[in-house]
Design an enzyme around this catalytic site. Structure first.
Site, PDB file in Angstrom:
ATOM      1  N   TYR A  67      -8.353  91.796 -30.439  1.00  0.00           N
ATOM      2  CA  TYR A  67      -8.625  91.159 -31.745  1.00  0.00           C
ATOM      3  C   TYR A  67      -8.899  92.188 -32.834  1.00  0.00           C
ATOM      4  CZ  TYR A  67      -8.008  86.572 -29.873  1.00  0.00           C
ATOM      5  OH  TYR A  67      -7.412  85.461 -29.332  1.00  0.00           O
ATOM      6  N   HIS A 119      -6.317  76.400 -35.135  1.00  0.00           N
ATOM      7  CA  HIS A 119      -6.708  77.352 -34.096  1.00  0.00           C
ATOM      8  C   HIS A 119      -7.742  78.353 -34.578  1.00  0.00           C
ATOM      9  CE1 HIS A 119      -2.544  76.456 -32.145  1.00  0.00           C
ATOM     10  NE2 HIS A 119      -3.412  75.490 -31.935  1.00  0.00           N
ATOM     11  N   CYS A 127     -21.419  83.429 -32.888  1.00  0.00           N
ATOM     12  CA  CYS A 127     -22.234  83.716 -31.705  1.00  0.00           C
ATOM     13  C   CYS A 127     -22.192  82.518 -30.765  1.00  0.00           C
ATOM     14  CB  CYS A 127     -23.688  83.987 -32.120  1.00  0.00           C
ATOM     15  SG  CYS A 127     -24.756  84.261 -30.692  1.00  0.00           S
ATOM     16  N   CYS A 146     -24.611  89.905 -31.900  1.00  0.00           N
ATOM     17  CA  CYS A 146     -25.223  88.978 -32.859  1.00  0.00           C
ATOM     18  C   CYS A 146     -26.482  89.609 -33.457  1.00  0.00           C
ATOM     19  CB  CYS A 146     -25.593  87.676 -32.128  1.00  0.00           C
ATOM     20  SG  CYS A 146     -26.463  86.497 -33.182  1.00  0.00           S
ATOM     21  N   CYS A 149     -29.542  87.180 -32.183  1.00  0.00           N
ATOM     22  CA  CYS A 149     -30.055  87.084 -30.793  1.00  0.00           C
ATOM     23  C   CYS A 149     -29.462  88.157 -29.890  1.00  0.00           C
ATOM     24  CB  CYS A 149     -29.742  85.686 -30.238  1.00  0.00           C
ATOM     25  SG  CYS A 149     -27.993  85.432 -29.899  1.00  0.00           S
ATOM     26  N   SER A 188       7.362  77.626 -32.538  1.00  0.00           N
ATOM     27  CA  SER A 188       8.240  77.412 -31.373  1.00  0.00           C
ATOM     28  C   SER A 188       7.995  76.036 -30.759  1.00  0.00           C
ATOM     29  CB  SER A 188       7.982  78.499 -30.330  1.00  0.00           C
ATOM     30  OG  SER A 188       6.604  78.458 -29.956  1.00  0.00           O
ATOM     31  N   GLU A 214      15.865  79.471 -35.483  1.00  0.00           N
ATOM     32  CA  GLU A 214      16.731  78.963 -34.403  1.00  0.00           C
ATOM     33  C   GLU A 214      16.230  77.606 -33.940  1.00  0.00           C
ATOM     34  OE1 GLU A 214      15.986  82.187 -31.745  1.00  0.00           O
ATOM     35  OE2 GLU A 214      14.070  81.361 -31.066  1.00  0.00           O
TER      36      GLU A 214
END
Ligand code: BV8
Ligand code: ZN
Length: 245
Positions: A67, A119, A127, A146, A149, A188, A214
Site C-alpha cells: 500500500y 472499496h 485503527c 495508532c 492506542c 473487468s 475490450e
C-alpha cells in the site's frame, strides 16, 4: 451491441438520471496500473493475494509495503480527461451519481462531488481497535501505529472477503435501480457485488452502456458497448453540440 459515440451521446444528453460505475480502467491513462492487466503485478504478486485480511494478519509488513508503494506511485498521478469529463457531466446533469471501485481518489481530484467509494480510499487509514481514522497524502512509516492506542493501523479499503460499507452499498443500489442510463467504465466486471450493479440497472429499465478497451463478461447484457480508451471516449460524450449561428 457496438454503438457509435453519437448514439450514446444522444442518450446521455437526454437522460435526467445518470449513474456511472468506474473501475481501474478509468485511471489507466493517469498511469495507475490496473488490477488484472499485464502491469497489475507488484513484486510478482497480484493484488488479490495482498488485498486480504488474512494476508495482513500473516504478514502486515508485506501488505503495508504494497500500500505504501501504491501511495508513493499514486502521489505522482493526476486525473486524466476521463475523470475530468465525468466531473463535467455531473455538473451538467440534474441527477448524477458516480460509483467507483477505485481507491485512488482521482475522481474527487478532478472535481467530482457525489462519489460513492465502494472499496474505500487508499489515502485514508484507520485503527481496527479504536475510532481513529485519518485521510491525507502523507508518506507513512513502514508500519503505521495508532496515535491513540498504538495498534497497527490499516488502509481504509475493503479487502476481499470483507463487507462493503452498508450505507455506500445501499446508496449505490438505489442509484442503479433508479437510473435512466448507467455507464460502466473501465472495469473487468469480475468483482462482486460491484459488477452486479449493471445487471440490476438493466433489470430496472436503465439503458446500459459499457466503455472498455475490450469486451468483458458484462458486455453480453449491456445495451451498448463503446470500445476504446475512456480518456478519449468520455470527452466526446461531453462535447457540447456546436451552436450553429
Ligand atoms: C464481499 C480494494 C461478502 C482494495 C478491491 C458474490 C457476491 C459477493 C461476493 C463475492 C461473490 N463472488 C465472489 C465474491 C468474493 C469477492 C469477489 O468478487 N471475488 C472475485 C475476484 C471473484 N468479493 C468480495 O470479497 C467483496 N466482499 O462481497 O464480501 C461478504 C458478505 C458478508 C460478510 C462478509 C463478506 C469485496 C470486494 C472488494 C475487494 N477490494 N479493492 C485495493 O484496491 O487494494 S477490488 C479491486 O478490484 C479494485 O477495487 C478494483 O477496482 C476492483 C475491480 O477491478 P477493476 O476495477 O475492474 O480492474 P481490472 O484491472 O480488473 O479491469 C480493468 C478494466 O479496465 C479492464 O476491463 C480493461 O480492459 C479496462 N481498461 C484498461 N485501460 C482502459 C480500460 N478501459 C477503458 N479505457 C482504458 N484506458
Ligand atoms: Zn487506535
Amino acid at each position: 451491441m457496438i454503438a457509435s459515440i453519437e448514439t450514446v451521446k444522444a442518450l446521455v444528453d437526454g437522460a435526467e438520471r445518470i449513474v456511472v460505475l468506474t473501475g481501474a480502467g478509468v485511471s489507466a491513462e493517469s498511469g495507475v496500473p490496473t488490477f488484472r492487466g499485464a502491469d497489475g503485478l507488484w513484486n510478482g504478486l497480484r493484488a488479490e493475494d495482498l488485498a486480504h485480511p488474512e494476508a495482513f494478519a500473516r504478514d502486515p509488513q508485506k501488505v503495508w509495503d504494497f500500500y505504501n508503494w501504491r501511495r508513493d506511485m499514486l502521489r505522482q498521478c493526476r486525473p486524466n480527461p476521463a475523470h475530468e469529463a465525468l466531473a463535467a457531466m455531473e455538473a451538467a446533469t440534474p441527477s448524477f451519481n458516480l460509483i467507483t471501485q477505485n481507491v485512488d481518489g482521482l475522481h474527487q481530484q478532478a472535481g467530482s462531488e457525489s462519489v460513492l467509494e465502494l472499496h474505500g480510499n487508499i489515502w485514508r487509514v484507520r485503527c481496527p481497535q479504536c475510532t481513529f481514522k485519518t485521510e491525507d497524502h502523507d508518506v507513512l512509516p513502514p508500519l503505521p501505529k495508532c496515535p491513540g492506542c498504538n495498534a497497527l493501523l490499516r488502509p481504509d479499503v475493503v479487502w476481499f472477503g470483507e463487507q462493503l460499507e452498508p450505507g455506500t452499498l445501499h446508496s449505490s443500489v438505489e442509484a442503479a435501480a433508479n437510473a435512466d442510463i448507467l455507464l460502466v467504465i473501465g472495469t473487468s466486471g469480475l468483482v462482486q457485488p460491484a459488477a452486479s450493479l449493471a445487471d440490476l440497472a438493466n433489470r430496472h429499465g436503465a439503458v446500459t452502456v459499457e466503455v472498455n478497451l475490450e469486451p468483458t463478461p458484462n458486455t453480453g447484457f449491456m445495451d451498448f458497448a463503446l470500445h476504446g480508451k475512456a480518456g478519449e471516449i468520455l470527452p466526446r460524450l461531453m462535447l457540447q453540440p456546436l451552436l450553429i449561428g
